[in-house]
Design an enzyme around this catalytic site. Structure first.
Site, PDB file in Angstrom:
ATOM      1  N   ASP A 110      -0.137   1.408  -1.716  1.00 32.23           N
ATOM      2  CA  ASP A 110       0.330   0.382  -2.655  1.00 32.23           C
ATOM      3  C   ASP A 110       1.801   0.538  -3.035  1.00 32.23           C
ATOM      4  O   ASP A 110       2.209   0.216  -4.155  1.00 32.23           O
ATOM      5  CB  ASP A 110      -0.548   0.364  -3.925  1.00 32.23           C
ATOM      6  CG  ASP A 110      -2.007   0.144  -3.590  1.00 32.23           C
ATOM      7  OD1 ASP A 110      -2.285  -0.599  -2.634  1.00 32.23           O
ATOM      8  OD2 ASP A 110      -2.865   0.716  -4.286  1.00 32.23           O
ATOM      9  N   LYS A 168       4.332  -2.072   0.829  1.00 32.51           N
ATOM     10  CA  LYS A 168       4.521  -2.215   2.277  1.00 32.51           C
ATOM     11  C   LYS A 168       4.509  -3.692   2.685  1.00 32.51           C
ATOM     12  O   LYS A 168       5.316  -4.122   3.510  1.00 32.51           O
ATOM     13  CB  LYS A 168       3.401  -1.473   3.034  1.00 32.51           C
ATOM     14  CG  LYS A 168       3.394   0.028   2.766  1.00 32.51           C
ATOM     15  CD  LYS A 168       2.204   0.711   3.416  1.00 32.51           C
ATOM     16  CE  LYS A 168       0.865   0.364   2.787  1.00 32.51           C
ATOM     17  NZ  LYS A 168       0.682   0.867   1.416  1.00 32.51           N
ATOM     18  N   GLY A 176      -4.654  -3.738   0.884  1.00 29.45           N
ATOM     19  CA  GLY A 176      -4.361  -4.987   0.190  1.00 29.45           C
ATOM     20  C   GLY A 176      -2.855  -5.085   0.109  1.00 29.45           C
ATOM     21  O   GLY A 176      -2.233  -4.332  -0.632  1.00 29.45           O
ATOM     22  N   HIS A 177      -2.264  -5.943   0.930  1.00 28.92           N
ATOM     23  CA  HIS A 177      -0.811  -6.033   0.998  1.00 28.92           C
ATOM     24  C   HIS A 177      -0.357  -7.363   0.399  1.00 28.92           C
ATOM     25  O   HIS A 177      -0.772  -8.425   0.852  1.00 28.92           O
ATOM     26  CB  HIS A 177      -0.340  -5.906   2.457  1.00 28.92           C
ATOM     27  CG  HIS A 177      -0.638  -4.549   3.043  1.00 28.92           C
ATOM     28  ND1 HIS A 177      -0.336  -4.197   4.324  1.00 28.92           N
ATOM     29  CD2 HIS A 177      -1.200  -3.445   2.480  1.00 28.92           C
ATOM     30  CE1 HIS A 177      -0.699  -2.932   4.539  1.00 28.92           C
ATOM     31  NE2 HIS A 177      -1.243  -2.472   3.434  1.00 28.92           N
ATOM     32  N   GLN A 194      -2.340   1.994   3.789  1.00 28.63           N
ATOM     33  CA  GLN A 194      -2.527   3.201   2.942  1.00 28.63           C
ATOM     34  C   GLN A 194      -1.206   3.964   2.821  1.00 28.63           C
ATOM     35  O   GLN A 194      -0.163   3.343   2.838  1.00 28.63           O
ATOM     36  CB  GLN A 194      -3.658   4.089   3.490  1.00 28.63           C
ATOM     37  CG  GLN A 194      -5.049   3.493   3.338  1.00 28.63           C
ATOM     38  CD  GLN A 194      -5.412   2.449   4.368  1.00 28.63           C
ATOM     39  OE1 GLN A 194      -5.324   2.695   5.550  1.00 28.63           O
ATOM     40  NE2 GLN A 194      -5.819   1.287   3.930  1.00 28.63           N
ATOM     41  N   THR A 213      -7.009  -4.866  -3.635  1.00 23.16           N
ATOM     42  CA  THR A 213      -8.267  -5.022  -2.906  1.00 23.16           C
ATOM     43  C   THR A 213      -9.457  -4.995  -3.863  1.00 23.16           C
ATOM     44  O   THR A 213     -10.328  -5.841  -3.806  1.00 23.16           O
ATOM     45  CB  THR A 213      -8.401  -3.905  -1.840  1.00 23.16           C
ATOM     46  OG1 THR A 213      -7.366  -4.112  -0.879  1.00 23.16           O
ATOM     47  CG2 THR A 213      -9.737  -3.940  -1.123  1.00 23.16           C
ATOM     48  N   GLY A 245      -9.157  -4.466  -7.453  1.00 22.93           N
ATOM     49  CA  GLY A 245      -8.837  -4.809  -8.842  1.00 22.93           C
ATOM     50  C   GLY A 245      -8.891  -3.614  -9.786  1.00 22.93           C
ATOM     51  O   GLY A 245      -8.678  -3.761 -10.999  1.00 22.93           O
TER      52      GLY A 245
HETATM   53  P1  GDP Z   1       1.036  -2.421  -0.415  1.00 26.78           P
HETATM   54  O1  GDP Z   1      -0.405  -2.136  -0.310  1.00 26.78           O
HETATM   55  O2  GDP Z   1       1.882  -1.223  -0.106  1.00 26.78           O
HETATM   56  O3  GDP Z   1       1.469  -3.621   0.375  1.00 26.78           O
HETATM   57  O4  GDP Z   1       1.322  -2.755  -1.940  1.00 26.78           O
HETATM   58  P2  GDP Z   1       0.417  -3.711  -2.897  1.00 26.78           P
HETATM   59  O5  GDP Z   1       0.632  -5.115  -2.511  1.00 26.78           O
HETATM   60  O6  GDP Z   1      -0.974  -3.204  -2.944  1.00 26.78           O
HETATM   61  O7  GDP Z   1       1.045  -3.354  -4.305  1.00 26.78           O
HETATM   62  C1  GDP Z   1       2.385  -3.571  -4.577  1.00 26.78           C
HETATM   63  C2  GDP Z   1       2.497  -4.529  -5.759  1.00 26.78           C
HETATM   64  O8  GDP Z   1       3.825  -4.501  -6.266  1.00 26.78           O
HETATM   65  C3  GDP Z   1       2.258  -5.984  -5.383  1.00 26.78           C
HETATM   66  O9  GDP Z   1       1.699  -6.644  -6.485  1.00 26.78           O
HETATM   67  C4  GDP Z   1       3.662  -6.510  -5.108  1.00 26.78           C
HETATM   68  O10 GDP Z   1       3.778  -7.923  -5.305  1.00 26.78           O
HETATM   69  C5  GDP Z   1       4.458  -5.765  -6.143  1.00 26.78           C
HETATM   70  N1  GDP Z   1       5.851  -5.462  -5.790  1.00 26.78           N
HETATM   71  C6  GDP Z   1       6.371  -5.126  -4.581  1.00 26.78           C
HETATM   72  N2  GDP Z   1       7.677  -4.805  -4.712  1.00 26.78           N
HETATM   73  C7  GDP Z   1       7.981  -4.945  -6.021  1.00 26.78           C
HETATM   74  C8  GDP Z   1       9.172  -4.721  -6.782  1.00 26.78           C
HETATM   75  O11 GDP Z   1      10.211  -4.301  -6.285  1.00 26.78           O
HETATM   76  N3  GDP Z   1       9.086  -4.933  -8.135  1.00 26.78           N
HETATM   77  C9  GDP Z   1       7.938  -5.361  -8.739  1.00 26.78           C
HETATM   78  N4  GDP Z   1       7.950  -5.550 -10.047  1.00 26.78           N
HETATM   79  N5  GDP Z   1       6.815  -5.584  -8.046  1.00 26.78           N
HETATM   80  C10 GDP Z   1       6.834  -5.358  -6.713  1.00 26.78           C
HETATM   81  P1  IMO Z   2      -2.852  -0.155   0.946  1.00 23.53           P
HETATM   82  O1  IMO Z   2      -2.675  -0.419   2.425  1.00 23.53           O
HETATM   83  C1  IMO Z   2      -4.291   2.560  -2.127  1.00 23.53           C
HETATM   84  C2  IMO Z   2      -7.888   4.877  -1.187  1.00 23.53           C
HETATM   85  C3  IMO Z   2      -9.148   4.555  -1.964  1.00 23.53           C
HETATM   86  C4  IMO Z   2      -9.780   5.933  -1.990  1.00 23.53           C
HETATM   87  C5  IMO Z   2      -9.448   6.493  -0.616  1.00 23.53           C
HETATM   88  C6  IMO Z   2     -10.551   6.322   0.413  1.00 23.53           C
HETATM   89  O2  IMO Z   2      -3.043  -1.395   0.161  1.00 23.53           O
HETATM   90  O3  IMO Z   2      -1.781   0.732   0.438  1.00 23.53           O
HETATM   91  P2  IMO Z   2     -11.444   4.230   1.792  1.00 23.53           P
HETATM   92  O4  IMO Z   2     -12.031   2.941   1.330  1.00 23.53           O
HETATM   93  O5  IMO Z   2     -10.219   4.087   2.617  1.00 23.53           O
HETATM   94  O6  IMO Z   2     -12.447   5.136   2.435  1.00 23.53           O
HETATM   95  O7  IMO Z   2     -11.001   4.983   0.418  1.00 23.53           O
HETATM   96  O8  IMO Z   2      -8.291   5.793  -0.192  1.00 23.53           O
HETATM   97  N1  IMO Z   2      -7.265   3.715  -0.514  1.00 23.53           N
HETATM   98  C7  IMO Z   2      -6.151   3.118  -0.923  1.00 23.53           C
HETATM   99  N2  IMO Z   2      -5.378   3.330  -2.016  1.00 23.53           N
HETATM  100  N3  IMO Z   2      -3.923   1.629  -1.225  1.00 23.53           N
HETATM  101  C8  IMO Z   2      -4.661   1.413  -0.110  1.00 23.53           C
HETATM  102  O9  IMO Z   2      -4.259   0.594   0.876  1.00 23.53           O
HETATM  103  C9  IMO Z   2      -5.856   2.151   0.059  1.00 23.53           C
HETATM  104  N4  IMO Z   2      -6.816   2.182   1.007  1.00 23.53           N
HETATM  105  C10 IMO Z   2      -7.665   3.152   0.658  1.00 23.53           C
HETATM  106  O10 IMO Z   2      -8.843   4.077  -3.241  1.00 23.53           O
HETATM  107  O11 IMO Z   2      -9.143   6.746  -2.946  1.00 23.53           O
HETATM  108 MG    MG Z   3      -2.137  -2.273  -1.451  1.00 26.56          MG
END
Ligand code: GDP
Ligand code: IMO
Ligand code: MG
Length: 430
Positions: free
Chosen positions: A13, A16, A40-41, A225, A301, A303
């Site tokens: 998270d 990416k 969850g991207h 991840q 993913t 919540g």
């Molecule tokens: P990922 O799994 O690495 O793609 O990241 P996620 O989408 O799960 O979580 C990143 C969260 O931060 C999302 O809600 C993005 O919209 C938000 N986000 C990404 N870059 C920035 C930033 O520079 N500032 C803020 N405030 N939010 C960001």
């Molecule tokens: P993105 O790509 C953050 C964590 C789960 C748990 C562990 C194992 O959005 O960054 P799993 O379901 O993979 O067997 O769970 O890994 N986890 C993540 N945490 N971002 C993710 O993906 C994750 N995918 C799995 O919360 O701790």
């Molecule tokens: Mg994510």
């Protein structure tokens, strides 16, 4: 040689999705190589938010090809819904811009059932998985009993394999876990119709990548991840079941390491983690809550609220080494505005020793206490800033310290979720 890998440097998270969407402007092909819909991207373009779980984060750009590699585990029901959902939002999505490897493994209902049952049996010691069946699916892959995308294209092969696999799984469900068993016919009934949906998308992803490389195309590899969730290098057993490190892009997509030009590590300006496991810089105070609320730190993913804490340079230095990072993309710097004093963990103290790297033993990681260095914060809102020199001095110093501690230069600074809210200093494709 224009292949760039993007990986998460922390526990997932990091942002990416946002960075991959941004870099897709310079790319022709975007490839997922590991993980599944545990990812969850989030992408935000002109205020419109998209959350992608399986489809690569390049899909918003017309004319770019998105590929799902052999290393990904695929829940076809989720992929189908994702394709339909994006089409409903006006995107063009079809075999011309999306392809999936016939070698990718399928997540089936018994994987999700096993994931859920095992987690609940562990009680307070649970991993906190996303419940998507990721671990059990990779287990079957390694045990050589997995069912792959190519298998579902043949009704007989798929039905036979489901029936065979359920013999063992149902024995486990009934006699050891003491939960309901699953009916192979039901699974075939719900999954076989998806064969017609997926058939036109199935391709040899490795060949497509090879062709793209020969045609001098630019290819972006999108990790899911994060490095410290890696099955080998992460905080085992509190990890996912794949290898999110950059090295796995080659095996998970089907190309050689000599084709890789750059590796971008996405670094959130603080640290978060979702699920169980050690987190040395975790904050269970007001600052932790501030980061969660201001940063919107709730899982894309599941919540679930994300655990929040200070930046951890031990975690990041390990990531620089494990991935061979050539560039950093710092995200969410804007979230830190308003914190008077920022802390960065530069080493751990463990049983009287100073550690510069995360130890292998879980017990030792759990016993690590962070050694902090304090830096003055800033109060200005950073949104709207588009040059590093326009950032407050304290923010520039914080970034400089990150570069020093990781020994990797920053190429991108993100100051908000929207594609536009970004400073790009050094493009990894150049
Ligand atoms: P990922 O799994 O690495 O793609 O990241 P996620 O989408 O799960 O979580 C990143 C969260 O931060 C999302 O809600 C993005 O919209 C938000 N986000 C990404 N870059 C920035 C930033 O520079 N500032 C803020 N405030 N939010 C960001
Ligand atoms: P993105 O790509 C953050 C964590 C789960 C748990 C562990 C194992 O959005 O960054 P799993 O379901 O993979 O067997 O769970 O890994 N986890 C993540 N945490 N971002 C993710 O993906 C994750 N995918 C799995 O919360 O701790
Ligand atoms: Mg994510």
């Amino acid at each position: 040689m224009s292949c760039v890998i993007v990986v998460g440097s922390q526990w997932g998270d990091e942002g990416k999705g946002k960075v991959v969407d941004l870099l897709t402007q310079q790319a022709d092909v975007v490839v997922r190589f590991q993980g599944g819909n545990n990812a969850g991207h989030t992408l935000v373009v002109n205020g419109n938010q998209f959350i992608l779980h399986l489809i690569p984060s390049g899909i918003l750009h017309p004319g770019k090809r998105c590929l799902i590699g052999n290393g990904v585990v695929v829940d076809l029901e989720v992929l189908h819904k994702e394709v339909i959902g994006l089409r409903e939002r006006g995107l063009t999505l079809g075999p011309e811009n999306l392809a999936i490897s016939g070698k990718a493994h399928l997540i089936l209902p018994y994987h999700k059932h096993l994931d859920a049952v095992r987690e609940s049996a562990k009680g307070s010691g649970s991993i906190g998985t996303t419940g998507r069946g990721i671990g059990p699916c990779y287990e079957d892959k390694v045990a050589r009993v997995g069912i792959r995308v190519s298998d579902i294209l043949d009704e007989q092969v798929f039905s036979d394999k489901v029936r065979e696999n359920l013999k063992e799984k149902n024995f486990l469900f009934e006699h050891y876990l003491k939960v309901a068993t699953l009916d192979p016919q039901e699974i075939c009934k719900s999954f076989l119709p998806l064969a017609d949906f997926i058939r036109p998308y199935v391709a040899d992803v490795s060949l497509l990548i090879d062709e793209a490389i020969k045609n001098k195309k630019r290819i972006l590899f999108e990790g899911a991840q994060g490095t410290h969730l890696d099955i080998d290098h992460g905080t085992y057993p509190y990890v996912t079941s794949s290898n999110p490190v950059a090295g796995s892009a080659c095996a998970g997509a089907g190309l050689g390491p000599n084709k890789i030009k750059a590796v971008v590590g996405i670094v959130k300006a603080y640290t978060t983690r979702v699920g169980g496991g050690p987190f040395p810089t975790e904050l269970s105070d007001e600052t932790g809550l501030f980061l969660r609320e201001k940063g919107g730190e709730y899982g894309a993913t599941t919540g679930r609220p994300r655990r929040c804490g200070w930046l951890d340079a031990v975690v990041l230095r390990d990531s620089a080494r494990l991935n061979g990072l050539s560039h950093l993309a710092i995200t969410k710097l804007d979230v830190l505005s308003g914190i008077k004093t920022l802390r960065i963990c530069t080493a751990y103290s463990y049983e009287g020793q100073t550690l510069q790297t995360l130890p292998a033993s879980l017990k030792a990681v759990e016993g690590c206490r962070p050694i902090y260095e304090d830096l003055p914060g800033w109060s200005q809102d950073l949104k709207g800033i588009r040059k590093r020199q326009d950032l407050p001095l304290e923010a520039r110093n914080y970034l400089k310290r990150m570069e020093e501690l990781m020994q990797v230069p920053i190429g991108i600074i993100s100051l908000g979720p929207d594609r536009e809210e970004t400073i790009t200093e050094n493009n990894p494709f150049n």
